[in-house]
Design a protein around this motif. Structure first.
Motif, PDB file in Angstrom:
ATOM      1  N   MET A  11       4.264 -10.123 -17.991  1.00 18.65           N
ATOM      2  CA  MET A  11       5.074 -10.735 -16.881  1.00 18.65           C
ATOM      3  C   MET A  11       6.151 -11.590 -17.279  1.00 18.65           C
ATOM      4  SD  MET A  11       1.757 -12.246 -14.759  1.00 18.65           S
ATOM      5  CE  MET A  11       2.928 -13.313 -13.693  1.00 18.65           C
ATOM      6  N   GLY A  12       6.191 -12.060 -18.715  1.00 16.55           N
ATOM      7  CA  GLY A  12       7.533 -12.521 -19.489  1.00 16.55           C
ATOM      8  C   GLY A  12       8.485 -11.587 -19.556  1.00 16.55           C
ATOM      9  N   TRP A  13       8.143 -10.375 -19.831  1.00 20.51           N
ATOM     10  CA  TRP A  13       9.215  -9.465 -20.126  1.00 20.51           C
ATOM     11  C   TRP A  13       9.852  -9.068 -18.847  1.00 20.51           C
ATOM     12  CZ3 TRP A  13      10.310  -4.500 -18.280  1.00 20.51           C
ATOM     13  CH2 TRP A  13      10.944  -3.874 -19.040  1.00 20.51           C
ATOM     14  N   LEU A  14       9.058  -8.966 -17.468  1.00 17.33           N
ATOM     15  CA  LEU A  14       9.549  -8.523 -16.199  1.00 17.33           C
ATOM     16  C   LEU A  14      10.185  -9.641 -15.774  1.00 17.33           C
ATOM     17  CD1 LEU A  14       6.238  -6.902 -14.848  1.00 17.33           C
ATOM     18  CD2 LEU A  14       8.541  -5.809 -15.139  1.00 17.33           C
ATOM     19  N   ALA A  15       9.785 -11.005 -16.019  1.00 16.40           N
ATOM     20  CA  ALA A  15      10.841 -12.297 -15.347  1.00 16.40           C
ATOM     21  C   ALA A  15      11.964 -12.336 -16.140  1.00 16.40           C
ATOM     22  CB  ALA A  15       9.639 -13.546 -15.525  1.00 16.40           C
ATOM     23  N   PHE A  24      14.015  -8.550 -14.934  1.00 18.31           N
ATOM     24  CA  PHE A  24      14.236  -8.457 -13.630  1.00 18.31           C
ATOM     25  C   PHE A  24      14.239  -9.817 -12.939  1.00 18.31           C
ATOM     26  CE2 PHE A  24      12.426  -4.631 -15.811  1.00 18.31           C
ATOM     27  CZ  PHE A  24      13.453  -3.514 -15.531  1.00 18.31           C
ATOM     28  N   SER A  25      13.038  -9.927 -12.782  1.00 14.39           N
ATOM     29  CA  SER A  25      12.714 -11.500 -11.842  1.00 14.39           C
ATOM     30  C   SER A  25      11.279 -11.817 -11.823  1.00 14.39           C
ATOM     31  CB  SER A  25      13.410 -11.084 -10.363  1.00 14.39           C
ATOM     32  OG  SER A  25      12.220 -10.094  -9.804  1.00 14.39           O
ATOM     33  N   PHE A  50       5.424 -11.085 -10.376  1.00 15.58           N
ATOM     34  CA  PHE A  50       4.436 -11.496  -9.420  1.00 15.58           C
ATOM     35  C   PHE A  50       3.899 -10.081  -8.905  1.00 15.58           C
ATOM     36  CE2 PHE A  50       6.235 -15.732  -9.034  1.00 15.58           C
ATOM     37  CZ  PHE A  50       5.100 -16.446  -9.745  1.00 15.58           C
ATOM     38  N   GLY A  51       4.974  -9.175  -8.761  1.00 13.16           N
ATOM     39  CA  GLY A  51       4.509  -7.863  -8.367  1.00 13.16           C
ATOM     40  C   GLY A  51       3.754  -7.065  -9.302  1.00 13.16           C
ATOM     41  N   PHE A  52       3.719  -7.391 -10.577  1.00  5.78           N
ATOM     42  CA  PHE A  52       3.019  -6.906 -11.588  1.00  5.78           C
ATOM     43  C   PHE A  52       1.316  -7.366 -11.299  1.00  5.78           C
ATOM     44  CE2 PHE A  52       0.665  -7.805 -15.656  1.00  5.78           C
ATOM     45  CZ  PHE A  52       0.703  -6.538 -16.092  1.00  5.78           C
TER      46      PHE A  52
END
Length: 167
Positions: A126-130, A133-134, A139-141
């Motif tokens: 989640m940290g990497w995605l945020a 990306f965003s 949250f999509g994860f």
């Protein structure tokens, strides 16, 4: 969630700490309630119990993502944690209920291992995605992995007869 609340919702660390505690406090009670419901009413309907909980949680996560205020975000997060807490004892109880006695120890160990791995991987992912990306991607994860939970509940054998000892 704390980073999101500080960066996107502009809360102080103290406010974030208080708001982050609320969903966990609620899930304490719903975990116990979920175990009781699982034993009392869903003994032979585990896949329906777990899948329904996961799907309701997905809806609440989507509402959380689109929340227009910090209060709405916290309410949806609390409801999502509370509803998903209902599944906790079902997830841990099902293998103990359906595995042959000779495999309950290893089955419980695998369940615990999976939970520990998820608990370590999810915040990093989640940290990497945020970061790359965003917050919506992070949250999509959560949404995708919760949907995966609903699918897995139908895939995993639900009765002792569905398992066979290899070798």
């Amino acid at each position: 969630m704390p980073s999101y609340l500080v960066e996107a919702r502009h809360l102080s660390l103290t406010q974030t700490g208080v708001l982050a505690a609320i969903p966990m406090l609620v899930s304490i009670g719903t975990t116990i309630l979920g175990g009781w419901l699982f034993d009392r009413f869903f003994h032979d309907k585990a896949r329906w119990f777990l899948s329904a909980i996961a799907l309701v949680t997905v809806v609440l996560l989507l509402l959380m993502l689109s929340a227009g205020s910090t209060t709405a975000f916290t309410v949806y997060e609390t409801l999502a944690a509370g509803v998903f807490g209902l599944a906790t004892m079902g997830v841990f109880g099902l293998p103990l209920r359906v595995l042959p006695p000779a495999l309950t120890g290893v089955g419980a160990g695998i369940m615990n291992f999976g939970g520990q791995v998820a608990g370590a991987v999810a915040p990093v992912a989640m940290g990497w995605l945020a970061e790359h990306f965003s917050y919506s991607a992070a949250f999509g994860f959560l949404v995708v992995t919760t949907l995966l939970t609903a699918v897995i509940a139908f895939w995993v054998p639900q009765r002792a007869e569905d398992f066979s000892l290899a070798g």
